[in-house]
Design a protein around this motif. Structure first.
Motif, mmCIF file in Angstrom:
data_model
loop_
_atom_site.group_PDB
_atom_site.id
_atom_site.type_symbol
_atom_site.label_atom_id
_atom_site.label_comp_id
_atom_site.label_asym_id
_atom_site.label_seq_id
_atom_site.Cartn_x
_atom_site.Cartn_y
_atom_site.Cartn_z
ATOM 1 N N VAL A 149 8.076 -11.424 -23.967
ATOM 2 C CA VAL A 149 6.928 -11.718 -23.647
ATOM 3 C C VAL A 149 6.638 -13.020 -24.462
ATOM 4 N N LEU A 150 6.652 -13.017 -25.761
ATOM 5 C CA LEU A 150 6.727 -14.198 -26.560
ATOM 6 C C LEU A 150 7.145 -15.459 -25.864
ATOM 7 N N ARG A 151 8.071 -15.609 -25.143
ATOM 8 C CA ARG A 151 8.435 -16.718 -24.489
ATOM 9 C C ARG A 151 8.013 -16.832 -23.194
ATOM 10 N N TYR A 152 8.092 -15.779 -22.170
ATOM 11 C CA TYR A 152 8.164 -15.577 -20.992
ATOM 12 C C TYR A 152 6.940 -15.052 -20.425
ATOM 13 N N GLY A 153 6.069 -14.461 -21.043
ATOM 14 C CA GLY A 153 5.013 -13.914 -20.610
ATOM 15 C C GLY A 153 5.377 -12.362 -20.263
ATOM 16 N N SER A 154 4.197 -11.520 -19.758
ATOM 17 C CA SER A 154 4.209 -10.196 -19.294
ATOM 18 C C SER A 154 4.513 -10.380 -17.859
ATOM 19 N N THR A 155 4.833 -9.104 -17.338
ATOM 20 C CA THR A 155 5.379 -8.999 -15.695
ATOM 21 C C THR A 155 4.236 -10.093 -14.759
ATOM 22 N N ARG A 156 2.999 -10.069 -15.203
ATOM 23 C CA ARG A 156 2.286 -10.815 -14.316
ATOM 24 C C ARG A 156 2.492 -12.173 -14.286
ATOM 25 N N ALA A 157 2.991 -12.685 -15.281
ATOM 26 C CA ALA A 157 3.329 -14.013 -15.520
ATOM 27 C C ALA A 157 4.462 -14.269 -14.579
ATOM 28 N N LEU A 158 5.216 -13.370 -14.445
ATOM 29 C CA LEU A 158 6.761 -13.503 -13.729
ATOM 30 C C LEU A 158 6.565 -13.233 -12.259
ATOM 31 N N CYS A 159 5.456 -12.870 -11.713
ATOM 32 C CA CYS A 159 5.287 -12.564 -10.265
ATOM 33 C C CYS A 159 4.720 -13.679 -9.582
ATOM 34 N N LEU A 160 5.220 -13.940 -8.456
ATOM 35 C CA LEU A 160 4.732 -15.180 -7.623
ATOM 36 C C LEU A 160 4.242 -14.303 -6.318
ATOM 37 N N GLY A 161 4.787 -13.260 -5.705
ATOM 38 C CA GLY A 161 4.153 -12.889 -4.560
ATOM 39 C C GLY A 161 4.193 -11.221 -4.408
ATOM 40 N N LEU A 162 3.302 -10.583 -3.958
ATOM 41 C CA LEU A 162 3.399 -9.065 -3.549
ATOM 42 C C LEU A 162 3.156 -8.626 -2.409
ATOM 43 N N GLU A 163 3.721 -7.411 -1.968
ATOM 44 C CA GLU A 163 3.337 -6.593 -0.727
ATOM 45 C C GLU A 163 2.711 -5.357 -1.338
ATOM 46 N N VAL A 164 1.447 -5.348 -0.454
ATOM 47 C CA VAL A 164 0.751 -3.964 -0.995
ATOM 48 C C VAL A 164 0.391 -3.327 0.082
ATOM 49 N N VAL A 165 0.417 -1.736 0.002
ATOM 50 C CA VAL A 165 -0.089 -0.984 1.129
ATOM 51 C C VAL A 165 -1.590 -0.464 0.560
ATOM 52 N N LEU A 166 -2.614 -0.855 1.203
ATOM 53 C CA LEU A 166 -3.818 -0.385 0.900
ATOM 54 C C LEU A 166 -4.267 1.149 1.244
ATOM 55 N N ALA A 167 -5.433 1.454 0.744
ATOM 56 C CA ALA A 167 -5.757 2.985 0.668
ATOM 57 C C ALA A 167 -5.822 3.325 2.221
ATOM 58 N N ASP A 168 -6.092 2.529 3.179
ATOM 59 C CA ASP A 168 -6.076 2.898 4.367
ATOM 60 C C ASP A 168 -4.830 2.890 5.287
ATOM 61 N N GLY A 169 -3.916 2.478 4.632
ATOM 62 C CA GLY A 169 -2.341 2.212 4.940
ATOM 63 C C GLY A 169 -2.312 0.768 5.479
ATOM 64 N N ARG A 170 -3.054 -0.011 5.520
ATOM 65 C CA ARG A 170 -3.060 -1.403 6.078
ATOM 66 C C ARG A 170 -2.047 -2.182 4.838
ATOM 67 N N VAL A 171 -1.074 -3.022 5.478
ATOM 68 C CA VAL A 171 -0.357 -3.654 4.680
ATOM 69 C C VAL A 171 -0.840 -5.098 4.091
ATOM 70 N N LEU A 172 -0.923 -5.463 3.023
ATOM 71 C CA LEU A 172 -1.472 -6.632 2.665
ATOM 72 C C LEU A 172 -0.356 -7.645 2.306
ATOM 73 N N ASN A 173 -0.075 -8.583 2.922
ATOM 74 C CA ASN A 173 1.170 -9.372 2.642
ATOM 75 C C ASN A 173 0.841 -10.720 1.889
ATOM 76 N N LEU A 174 1.093 -10.691 0.477
ATOM 77 C CA LEU A 174 0.870 -11.873 -0.307
ATOM 78 C C LEU A 174 2.295 -12.153 -1.031
ATOM 79 N N MET A 175 3.174 -12.196 -0.136
ATOM 80 C CA MET A 175 4.787 -12.575 -0.650
ATOM 81 C C MET A 175 5.133 -13.887 -0.627
ATOM 82 N N SER A 176 4.129 -14.565 -1.306
ATOM 83 C CA SER A 176 4.381 -16.115 -1.558
ATOM 84 C C SER A 176 5.345 -16.551 -2.404
#
Lengths: 472, 472
Positions: A149-176
């Motif tokens: 982490v000292l050099r590269y950061g935590s996981t958050r700092a290493l993520c550019l994009g995400l795909e997430v299934v929401l509580a109602d089943g919809r797919v949130l596409n943030l795969m940037s």
């Protein structure tokens, strides 16, 4: 139709497990948390995750996502909910070496990503003991940290994009794949570290970095913690910020290591108060390419810095790894922490952070408080010193819930006095809920509850985790 | 009592401005947006911001926070709301050199923070043309980028902690100094880049970095954009990732610069297609300390890399800054972009990002589309090439809302085809709302609306900005 029958229709019988077949998902790594889920579902695609969550929402059944079960806070503890394992979604969809990124599914094991990146001469710089089991979805959901982490950061700092299934089943596409995108609110970072309580991460775009061509790794004994910090600053200056790990192992840790893992040779004849493992990574050829005499410039730089501090008396002894085997041995001393920490019971394992110049103050204060509360108690410490992140483990002399609570409260007091956090990298899950209630800014808790209600109004996603209910 | 009277009671008459006294807050830097606020309030403390927002909430009047008015999207445009200027909250509360951070109030001007850090031999690595006016609160609220993102990240990556006044006047204290904190949801990053629609940022803890001891700065002509990217990768490898800026100025930009600012000497006798400004920052003494012959190792490294690429024909010409004055002149060519871009009307200024290997594809495609739509239109481009962030400005031949819309839509098409973003660093404000409606994932928009409703249920914080209403 029962939910289990409906899921069997959706996913096939082999992917809806109950009874004996589900047993291995019901016990996490710590052994402290036993789950009794309704069933374990193993969807193989994002569409199947979506359909599974939708079916659960229709049935009013909660969903608890699970990864490699290597968490330490009971975040996947499950009583009667559907347990959703992402393990079949384990493909590295793409590694793009030219733009240095990997597109991975949530069930990908961290070590597989290390290997995939390595094949392209790149590095995925998230490194911790459980990398052979931890899955990317869990790593993201806990915003995992570790030794780099000292050099590269935590996981958050290493993520550019995400795909997430929401509580109602919809797919949130943030795969940037973009390094800059200011089109609206930062949704990605809200789901990272939310422990599956706001949505289920199914895929991600992760950054890769150039693979260090060479490492300079040393184990050293510093005269004191402040001297160790001087060493860190000097090394950062000399290398232009290339220190990748700066790990602290106090005397008691080294003694316990020698006792419990006698095959691991101690680094020095004498045991010191302040043993440090330091590693510098070099990507530039002029640092990493061997000179005519066989020496590596980055290793010489580390040796010279250490030699200077030995002359000044701030470093008492030091050994620099000459071979990869010696380097692995140095890391094994540090990474054995998980193995030796959990061999003694009862145990209070904690994961705190303080500003990095206050680690010594923290240790002095908490050891004094522990001795007051339970004179026979012992403690074990290992720390990511470069991040101010201390894994402080207390072993009370007896099983006593009131004593346990008193120790945790004392620890929270000390951390709060030093403007620290009671949860640096392991997250909240179940085990840190009381600390959240006692110590988190009430306005912050209230905002978190509003966000949870907005994204999961029926409370079906990993219920009872991360955010304590109001009025406690 | 009217709201204005109530605020005068709270803040004093000198800090509640109307009429002529308010005029300078009513026109932003672009001149495109004229505001007509109810009044301008200038609270001097977080408690006064809180009281002001509370009074507005009681009166049901909206609040629009404003900083240095240097935004480009109309994000502080205001019709009848209270305009809240943070300008009196301009103290750097603390600079902690040992732990490399600054605690600043939201009204602190960016350049003041540069100067404050410099006095401690540190650097605040957010750098763009408007730094003499932009305030930290605005910089955070827009997640500003600029020329150093390549090495240090956008504003979000530089912020450790925040203080935010919520829609009901409560103060949310997230003023952490920690590099690791996993105690609940990541609230900080939700307010960063939210353009004042979720809360009003009043103070922040910002990271500082070691001040580079030396810079190596060059202007060069590359044979092509792909060749320029090869140069970037070689320089990153040679310097271990120390490239701080990699800016692209195409032929048309250089020509316009020569025409509009004739006192600024062109870098080369000939004008080239692909002019690049590159800067490397060196913090390690062995890179930055002059050798016996007076040469700087970091400059030599840059020269050698450029010389190698000239031999291979990928770099056509290059000049390396020998003095700080030469370096400043190189930067002035790049930073004059804001001055020369807005001298011609009508104008469509955009701020897009694409994966960084697709910048050339983007420019080819959009210029072709522009020529189809309006054969007499011209365009001007300057880009943070190292981030894939292009400031593409179109000058249509006539004022025609339908043409304007067609050009913007064509641009969005091209960007979407290349998996880019229509807003890289300037944000959404008012001007990008139609793009949000047309291009943002509908599920993402819906999640953003849920978050807005959760944190500002009455819609009183900077209404009508950032997130388009549903059903448009």
């Amino acid at each position: 139709m029962t939910l289990t029958a409906r899921l069997t229709e959706l996913l096939g019988a082999a992917n809806v497990l109950t009874g004996e077949a589900a047993a291995r998902y019901c016990r996490d790594w710590t052994g402290k948390y036993q789950s009794s889920p309704l069933a374990v579902a193993r969807p193989g695609t994002t569409a199947e995750v979506s359909a599974t969550v939708r079916a659960c929402a229709e049935a009013g059944v909660a969903v608890v996502p699970t990864g490699g079960l290597t968490g330490l806070t009971g975040a996947t503890m499950n009583e009667g909910a559907l347990m959703l394992s992402l393990e079949r979604m384990n493909r590295i969809r793409e590694i793009r070496a030219d733009t240095r990124l990997a597109v991975v599914e949530a069930g990908t094991i961290l070590q597989s990503l290390h290997e995939g990146a390595d094949a392209e001469n790149l590095y995925f710089p998230l490194w911790f003991g459980a990398r052979g089991s931890a899955q990317i979805g869990g790593v993201l959901s806990t915003n995992a940290g570790g030794s780099n982490v000292l050099r590269y950061g935590s996981t958050r700092a290493l993520c550019l994009g995400l795909e997430v299934v929401l509580a109602d089943g919809r797919v949130l596409n943030l795969m940037s794949e973009l390094h800059k995108d200011n089109s609206g609110y930062d949704l990605k970072d809200l789901f990272i570290g939310a422990e599956g309580t706001l949505g289920i991460i199914t895929a991600a775009v992760m950054k890769l970095v150039p693979k260090p061509r060479a490492h300079a790794t040393a184990t050293l004994a510093a005269r004191s913690l402040p001297d160790a910090l001087i060493l860190l600053n000097r090394l950062q200056e000399a290398t232009g910020g290339a220190v990748e790990a700066f790990e602290y192992m106090p005397r008691r840790y080294m003694e316990r290591l020698a006792r419990e893992l006698p095959n691991l040779k101690p680094p020095f004849a004498e045991t010191h108060d302040t043993t440090i493992l330091v590693e510098v990574g070099a990507t530039a050829p002029r640092d990493a390419d061997a000179l005519a005499d066989g020496s590596l410039p980055i290793v010489t730089l580390l040796e010279e810095t250490l030699a200077g501090m030995m002359e000044e008396g701030m470093v008492l002894d030091a050994t620099v790894a000459r071979t990869e085997a010696q380097r692995r041995e140095m890391w094994e001393r540090r990474e054995s922490a998980a193995r030796i920490t959990f061999t003694q019971m009862p145990i209070i394992d904690t994961d705190i952070a303080v500003p990095l110049d206050r680690v010594g103050d923290f240790l002095t204060a908490i050891d004094a408080r522990l001795a007051e509360l339970d004179p026979e108690a012992t403690s074990l410490v290992v720390a990511h010193l470069g991040d101010g992140n201390v894994h402080y483990t207390a072993y009370p002399s007896r099983t006593d819930p009131a004593l346990n609570e008193a120790v945790v409260t004392a620890l929270e007091d000390v951390v709060a006095d030093l403007k620290g956090s009671f949860s640096a990298e392991h997250g909240v899950g179940l085990s840190k809920l009381p600390s959240m209630t006692r110590r988190k800014d009430p306005v912050a808790l209230d905002v978190m509850r509003s966000l949870k209600a907005a994204l999961d109004p029926r409370g079906l996603l990993n219920p009872g985790k991360t955010i304590p209910p109001a009025g406690q």
